[in-house]
Design a protein around this motif. Structure first.
Motif, PDB file in Angstrom:
ATOM      1  N   VAL A   1      25.597  -3.710 -47.797  1.00  0.00           N
ATOM      2  CA  VAL A   1      24.403  -4.392 -47.119  1.00  0.00           C
ATOM      3  C   VAL A   1      23.259  -3.912 -47.331  1.00  0.00           C
ATOM      4  O   VAL A   1      22.298  -4.508 -47.582  1.00  0.00           O
ATOM      5  N   LYS A   2      23.344  -2.566 -46.922  1.00  0.00           N
ATOM      6  CA  LYS A   2      21.935  -1.745 -47.219  1.00  0.00           C
ATOM      7  C   LYS A   2      21.367  -1.865 -48.298  1.00  0.00           C
ATOM      8  O   LYS A   2      20.090  -1.843 -48.552  1.00  0.00           O
ATOM      9  N   ARG A   3      22.234  -1.682 -49.347  1.00  0.00           N
ATOM     10  CA  ARG A   3      21.647  -1.759 -50.785  1.00  0.00           C
ATOM     11  C   ARG A   3      21.373  -2.844 -51.074  1.00  0.00           C
ATOM     12  O   ARG A   3      19.899  -3.098 -51.803  1.00  0.00           O
ATOM     13  N   LEU A   4      21.779  -3.833 -50.847  1.00  0.00           N
ATOM     14  CA  LEU A   4      21.252  -5.284 -51.167  1.00  0.00           C
ATOM     15  C   LEU A   4      19.977  -5.630 -50.420  1.00  0.00           C
ATOM     16  O   LEU A   4      19.064  -6.221 -50.992  1.00  0.00           O
ATOM     17  N   PHE A   5      19.848  -5.073 -49.317  1.00  0.00           N
ATOM     18  CA  PHE A   5      18.474  -5.412 -48.477  1.00  0.00           C
ATOM     19  C   PHE A   5      17.367  -4.701 -49.037  1.00  0.00           C
ATOM     20  O   PHE A   5      16.454  -5.230 -49.244  1.00  0.00           O
ATOM     21  N   ASP A   6      17.650  -3.346 -49.411  1.00  0.00           N
ATOM     22  CA  ASP A   6      16.810  -2.454 -50.232  1.00  0.00           C
ATOM     23  C   ASP A   6      16.254  -3.194 -51.715  1.00  0.00           C
ATOM     24  O   ASP A   6      15.195  -2.909 -51.927  1.00  0.00           O
TER      25      ASP A   6
ATOM     26  N   VAL B   1      34.374  -1.726 -37.305  1.00  0.00           N
ATOM     27  CA  VAL B   1      33.428  -2.721 -37.301  1.00  0.00           C
ATOM     28  C   VAL B   1      32.027  -2.287 -36.933  1.00  0.00           C
ATOM     29  O   VAL B   1      32.001  -1.441 -36.075  1.00  0.00           O
ATOM     30  N   LEU B   2      30.959  -2.303 -37.595  1.00  0.00           N
ATOM     31  CA  LEU B   2      29.711  -2.141 -37.148  1.00  0.00           C
ATOM     32  C   LEU B   2      29.379  -3.081 -35.858  1.00  0.00           C
ATOM     33  O   LEU B   2      29.595  -4.135 -35.677  1.00  0.00           O
ATOM     34  N   LYS B   3      28.648  -2.242 -34.895  1.00  0.00           N
ATOM     35  CA  LYS B   3      28.317  -2.856 -33.647  1.00  0.00           C
ATOM     36  C   LYS B   3      26.823  -3.701 -33.572  1.00  0.00           C
ATOM     37  O   LYS B   3      26.276  -3.362 -32.871  1.00  0.00           O
ATOM     38  N   GLY B   4      26.851  -4.485 -34.662  1.00  0.00           N
ATOM     39  CA  GLY B   4      25.521  -4.904 -34.705  1.00  0.00           C
ATOM     40  C   GLY B   4      24.947  -4.841 -36.345  1.00  0.00           C
ATOM     41  O   GLY B   4      24.792  -3.581 -36.557  1.00  0.00           O
ATOM     42  N   VAL B   5      24.423  -5.616 -37.084  1.00  0.00           N
ATOM     43  CA  VAL B   5      23.884  -5.221 -38.280  1.00  0.00           C
ATOM     44  C   VAL B   5      22.537  -4.751 -38.197  1.00  0.00           C
ATOM     45  O   VAL B   5      21.999  -4.079 -39.057  1.00  0.00           O
ATOM     46  N   ASP B   6      21.781  -4.799 -36.801  1.00  0.00           N
ATOM     47  CA  ASP B   6      20.622  -4.305 -36.656  1.00  0.00           C
ATOM     48  C   ASP B   6      20.607  -2.747 -36.521  1.00  0.00           C
ATOM     49  O   ASP B   6      19.325  -2.294 -36.364  1.00  0.00           O
ATOM     50  N   ARG B   7      21.593  -2.104 -36.323  1.00  0.00           N
ATOM     51  CA  ARG B   7      21.722  -0.679 -36.507  1.00  0.00           C
ATOM     52  C   ARG B   7      21.490  -0.257 -37.922  1.00  0.00           C
ATOM     53  O   ARG B   7      21.615   0.971 -38.143  1.00  0.00           O
TER      54      ARG B   7
ATOM     55  N   LEU C   1      18.752   3.594 -36.070  1.00  0.00           N
ATOM     56  CA  LEU C   1      20.076   4.124 -36.142  1.00  0.00           C
ATOM     57  C   LEU C   1      20.672   3.732 -37.685  1.00  0.00           C
ATOM     58  O   LEU C   1      20.491   2.468 -37.879  1.00  0.00           O
ATOM     59  N   LEU C   2      20.780   4.759 -38.357  1.00  0.00           N
ATOM     60  CA  LEU C   2      21.309   4.083 -40.124  1.00  0.00           C
ATOM     61  C   LEU C   2      22.703   4.716 -40.160  1.00  0.00           C
ATOM     62  O   LEU C   2      23.037   5.865 -39.568  1.00  0.00           O
ATOM     63  N   VAL C   3      23.497   3.760 -40.524  1.00  0.00           N
ATOM     64  CA  VAL C   3      24.747   4.084 -40.894  1.00  0.00           C
ATOM     65  C   VAL C   3      24.626   4.561 -42.642  1.00  0.00           C
ATOM     66  O   VAL C   3      24.463   3.775 -43.300  1.00  0.00           O
TER      67      VAL C   3
END
Length: 181
Positions: free
Chosen positions: A93-98, A126-132, A178-180
């Protein structure tokens, strides 16, 4: 079409109002940007079915200027994250956003995307919110949210586009706290 052009026309002279367009660069660019939002589909779970229904003929997202769903981030300016984001899927998700060009917007659709949903207490995967992970502009709650809620989220994105300034560099380089990895 004529009504939407008249909304950005600052010409008050009635004889020339229909022939001469006077506006600012910000208003013209924002009008074209919000009238042609190209979302990138990122359906991960059951919310993706509602997102597909929004693009179908009954709800027809095309009439609101957000027609072609893109499968590539290089042609999209809105990422709709719909469904459960696991820790395994988070780097993708992070790579596609970038990879998306600026200006870019993110809509979090569904309870799992917004805050972890039913997995918030015992779901270690599960990630506790994609805004992290990425900055989110609009949250669309629900489990799963109705297509009308997704359209309302699209209207909120378009309102945000309407108020932006072309030379405003505030959004560039914006990263969550906060980045995962």
């Amino acid at each position: 079409m004529a009504e939407s052009i008249q909304e950005i026309n600052l010409n008050n002279d009635s004889p020339t109002r229909d022939n001469i367009l006077i506006t600012s660069v910000d208003q013209l660019v924002n009008w074209t940007r919000r009238s042609s939002v190209w979302p990138m589909t990122f359906g991960l779970a059951c919310c993706a079915i509602e997102m597909m229904a929004t693009g179908a003929s009954h709800y027809d997202i095309d009439r609101f200027g957000s027609g072609p769903f893109r499968a590539t981030p290089r042609q999209a300016d809105l990422m709709i994250v719909a469904g459960t984001v696991s820790h395994k899927m988070a780097p993708r998700v992070k790579r596609l956003f970038d990879q998306m060009p600026e200006p870019k917007y993110v809509m979090a659709m569904g309870a799992c995307t917004v805050c972890g949903g039913p997995y918030i207490k015992h779901g270690y995967h599960v990630l506790k919110g994609v805004d992290r992970l990425i900055p989110v502009d609009v949250y669309v709650p629900g489990c799963p949210p109705r297509p009308e809620a997704l359209l309302e989220g699209l209207f909120r994105i378009q309102d945000k586009m309407k108020r932006e300034r072309v030379l405003d560099r505030e959004r560039i380089g914006l990263r969550p706290k906060l980045l995962v990895e």
